[in-house]
Write a protein that holds these residues in place. Sequence first.
Motif, PDB file in Angstrom:
ATOM      1  N   VAL A   2      -5.178  -4.858  -2.644  1.00 25.23           N
ATOM      2  CA  VAL A   2      -5.000  -6.149  -1.974  1.00 25.23           C
ATOM      3  C   VAL A   2      -6.325  -6.889  -1.857  1.00 25.23           C
ATOM      4  O   VAL A   2      -6.398  -8.089  -2.090  1.00 25.23           O
ATOM      5  CB  VAL A   2      -4.350  -5.950  -0.590  1.00 25.23           C
ATOM      6  CG1 VAL A   2      -4.313  -7.239   0.200  1.00 25.23           C
ATOM      7  CG2 VAL A   2      -2.949  -5.409  -0.751  1.00 25.23           C
ATOM      8  N   VAL A   3      -7.378  -6.178  -1.507  1.00 26.72           N
ATOM      9  CA  VAL A   3      -8.683  -6.816  -1.356  1.00 26.72           C
ATOM     10  C   VAL A   3      -9.224  -7.250  -2.718  1.00 26.72           C
ATOM     11  O   VAL A   3      -9.681  -8.383  -2.874  1.00 26.72           O
ATOM     12  CB  VAL A   3      -9.680  -5.864  -0.643  1.00 26.72           C
ATOM     13  CG1 VAL A   3     -11.078  -6.430  -0.647  1.00 26.72           C
ATOM     14  CG2 VAL A   3      -9.216  -5.596   0.781  1.00 26.72           C
ATOM     15  N   GLU A   4      -9.146  -6.362  -3.704  1.00 20.81           N
ATOM     16  CA  GLU A   4      -9.659  -6.697  -5.036  1.00 20.81           C
ATOM     17  C   GLU A   4      -8.876  -7.822  -5.705  1.00 20.81           C
ATOM     18  O   GLU A   4      -9.439  -8.619  -6.441  1.00 20.81           O
ATOM     19  CB  GLU A   4      -9.624  -5.465  -5.945  1.00 20.81           C
ATOM     20  CG  GLU A   4     -10.667  -4.438  -5.629  1.00 20.81           C
ATOM     21  CD  GLU A   4     -10.583  -3.232  -6.554  1.00 20.81           C
ATOM     22  OE1 GLU A   4      -9.862  -3.275  -7.572  1.00 20.81           O
ATOM     23  OE2 GLU A   4     -11.263  -2.233  -6.244  1.00 20.81           O
ATOM     24  N   GLN A   5      -7.592  -7.889  -5.466  1.00 13.33           N
ATOM     25  CA  GLN A   5      -6.722  -8.838  -6.165  1.00 13.33           C
ATOM     26  C   GLN A   5      -6.285 -10.023  -5.300  1.00 13.33           C
ATOM     27  O   GLN A   5      -5.347 -10.730  -5.659  1.00 13.33           O
ATOM     28  CB  GLN A   5      -5.487  -8.101  -6.691  1.00 13.33           C
ATOM     29  CG  GLN A   5      -5.791  -7.001  -7.663  1.00 13.33           C
ATOM     30  CD  GLN A   5      -6.368  -7.520  -8.971  1.00 13.33           C
ATOM     31  OE1 GLN A   5      -6.094  -8.634  -9.392  1.00 13.33           O
ATOM     32  NE2 GLN A   5      -7.184  -6.702  -9.618  1.00 13.33           N
ATOM     33  N   GLN A   6      -6.972 -10.269  -4.186  1.00 17.27           N
ATOM     34  CA  GLN A   6      -6.508 -11.306  -3.264  1.00 17.27           C
ATOM     35  C   GLN A   6      -6.429 -12.695  -3.901  1.00 17.27           C
ATOM     36  O   GLN A   6      -5.503 -13.456  -3.591  1.00 17.27           O
ATOM     37  CB  GLN A   6      -7.363 -11.326  -2.008  1.00 17.27           C
ATOM     38  CG  GLN A   6      -8.813 -11.674  -2.215  1.00 17.27           C
ATOM     39  CD  GLN A   6      -9.599 -11.585  -0.927  1.00 17.27           C
ATOM     40  OE1 GLN A   6      -9.059 -11.798   0.146  1.00 17.27           O
ATOM     41  NE2 GLN A   6     -10.870 -11.262  -1.036  1.00 17.27           N
ATOM     42  N   ASP A   7      -7.337 -13.038  -4.789  1.00 13.57           N
ATOM     43  CA  ASP A   7      -7.277 -14.361  -5.420  1.00 13.57           C
ATOM     44  C   ASP A   7      -6.066 -14.480  -6.338  1.00 13.57           C
ATOM     45  O   ASP A   7      -5.373 -15.499  -6.347  1.00 13.57           O
ATOM     46  CB  ASP A   7      -8.567 -14.638  -6.197  1.00 13.57           C
ATOM     47  CG  ASP A   7      -9.782 -14.755  -5.293  1.00 13.57           C
ATOM     48  OD1 ASP A   7      -9.608 -15.100  -4.095  1.00 13.57           O
ATOM     49  OD2 ASP A   7     -10.908 -14.497  -5.769  1.00 13.57           O
ATOM     50  N   TRP A  25      -3.234 -15.642   4.444  1.00 13.72           N
ATOM     51  CA  TRP A  25      -4.051 -14.624   5.105  1.00 13.72           C
ATOM     52  C   TRP A  25      -3.387 -14.101   6.368  1.00 13.72           C
ATOM     53  O   TRP A  25      -3.353 -12.907   6.610  1.00 13.72           O
ATOM     54  CB  TRP A  25      -5.443 -15.170   5.432  1.00 13.72           C
ATOM     55  CG  TRP A  25      -6.427 -14.774   4.392  1.00 13.72           C
ATOM     56  CD1 TRP A  25      -6.916 -15.545   3.389  1.00 13.72           C
ATOM     57  CD2 TRP A  25      -7.003 -13.483   4.216  1.00 13.72           C
ATOM     58  NE1 TRP A  25      -7.758 -14.818   2.605  1.00 13.72           N
ATOM     59  CE2 TRP A  25      -7.841 -13.544   3.090  1.00 13.72           C
ATOM     60  CE3 TRP A  25      -6.896 -12.277   4.900  1.00 13.72           C
ATOM     61  CZ2 TRP A  25      -8.568 -12.456   2.637  1.00 13.72           C
ATOM     62  CZ3 TRP A  25      -7.628 -11.192   4.447  1.00 13.72           C
ATOM     63  CH2 TRP A  25      -8.450 -11.291   3.332  1.00 13.72           C
ATOM     64  N   LEU A  29      -1.609 -11.050   3.766  1.00 14.95           N
ATOM     65  CA  LEU A  29      -2.729 -10.120   3.600  1.00 14.95           C
ATOM     66  C   LEU A  29      -3.148  -9.461   4.904  1.00 14.95           C
ATOM     67  O   LEU A  29      -3.397  -8.258   4.945  1.00 14.95           O
ATOM     68  CB  LEU A  29      -3.936 -10.840   2.988  1.00 14.95           C
ATOM     69  CG  LEU A  29      -3.952 -10.969   1.479  1.00 14.95           C
ATOM     70  CD1 LEU A  29      -5.270 -11.559   1.006  1.00 14.95           C
ATOM     71  CD2 LEU A  29      -3.694  -9.671   0.782  1.00 14.95           C
ATOM     72  N   LEU A  33      -3.236  -5.430   5.416  1.00 12.74           N
ATOM     73  CA  LEU A  33      -4.506  -4.767   5.727  1.00 12.74           C
ATOM     74  C   LEU A  33      -4.458  -4.092   7.094  1.00 12.74           C
ATOM     75  O   LEU A  33      -5.007  -3.002   7.279  1.00 12.74           O
ATOM     76  CB  LEU A  33      -5.661  -5.759   5.640  1.00 12.74           C
ATOM     77  CG  LEU A  33      -5.938  -6.293   4.230  1.00 12.74           C
ATOM     78  CD1 LEU A  33      -7.021  -7.362   4.260  1.00 12.74           C
ATOM     79  CD2 LEU A  33      -6.296  -5.184   3.273  1.00 12.74           C
ATOM     80  N   ASP A  37      -5.090  -0.137   7.773  1.00 11.71           N
ATOM     81  CA  ASP A  37      -6.057   0.320   8.782  1.00 11.71           C
ATOM     82  C   ASP A  37      -5.396   1.233   9.812  1.00 11.71           C
ATOM     83  O   ASP A  37      -5.941   2.273  10.176  1.00 11.71           O
ATOM     84  CB  ASP A  37      -6.706  -0.866   9.494  1.00 11.71           C
ATOM     85  CG  ASP A  37      -7.680  -1.622   8.609  1.00 11.71           C
ATOM     86  OD1 ASP A  37      -8.098  -1.078   7.568  1.00 11.71           O
ATOM     87  OD2 ASP A  37      -8.021  -2.773   8.958  1.00 11.71           O
TER      88      ASP A  37
END
Length: 155
Positions: A2-7, A25, A29, A33, A37
């Motif tokens: 998710v973080v790497e592919q957010q764009d 967001w 996302l 996230l 966590d």
Amino acid sequence: MVVEQQDTILVAMQQDMGSCDMEFWAAELGGVLSEVDHSLKHLKKWMKPRKVSTPIVAQPAKSYLLPEPLGSILIIGAWNYPLLLVLSPLVAAISAGNCAIIKPSELSANMSKLVAQLIPEYLDNDTFAVVEGAVAETTESVSYNHLTLPTTRIV
């Protein structure tokens, strides 16, 4: 993922939903996230054997509950939160040590295609599968049985 592919995820969301960055967001996302966590924070506790009372007939033994995977999970996504309502249950399935079949909503076609592309890149293909399509594919997914359980036990 998710973080790497957010764009890339944002582009698919905008194409499907017309979502703005802030809404994406906050609703999608951020929720995923937060779920990750939470699971990482509590996973060791969830995995620990829990002592329970022993029946009188088994005395002087000790009894424990041992968390173990139960099998394969079918996750059917919804169109209105196409990422959150697929990945949040997936995080729970992974945390429990289960396999998962993911069926994203066909009404969010761009997100469905992206999930089908990204999941095999980031997760084990023998343990997690994505099935795209509509009603017929969803019906078939219920009996889809080629996935194998992970070889490790959660104890």
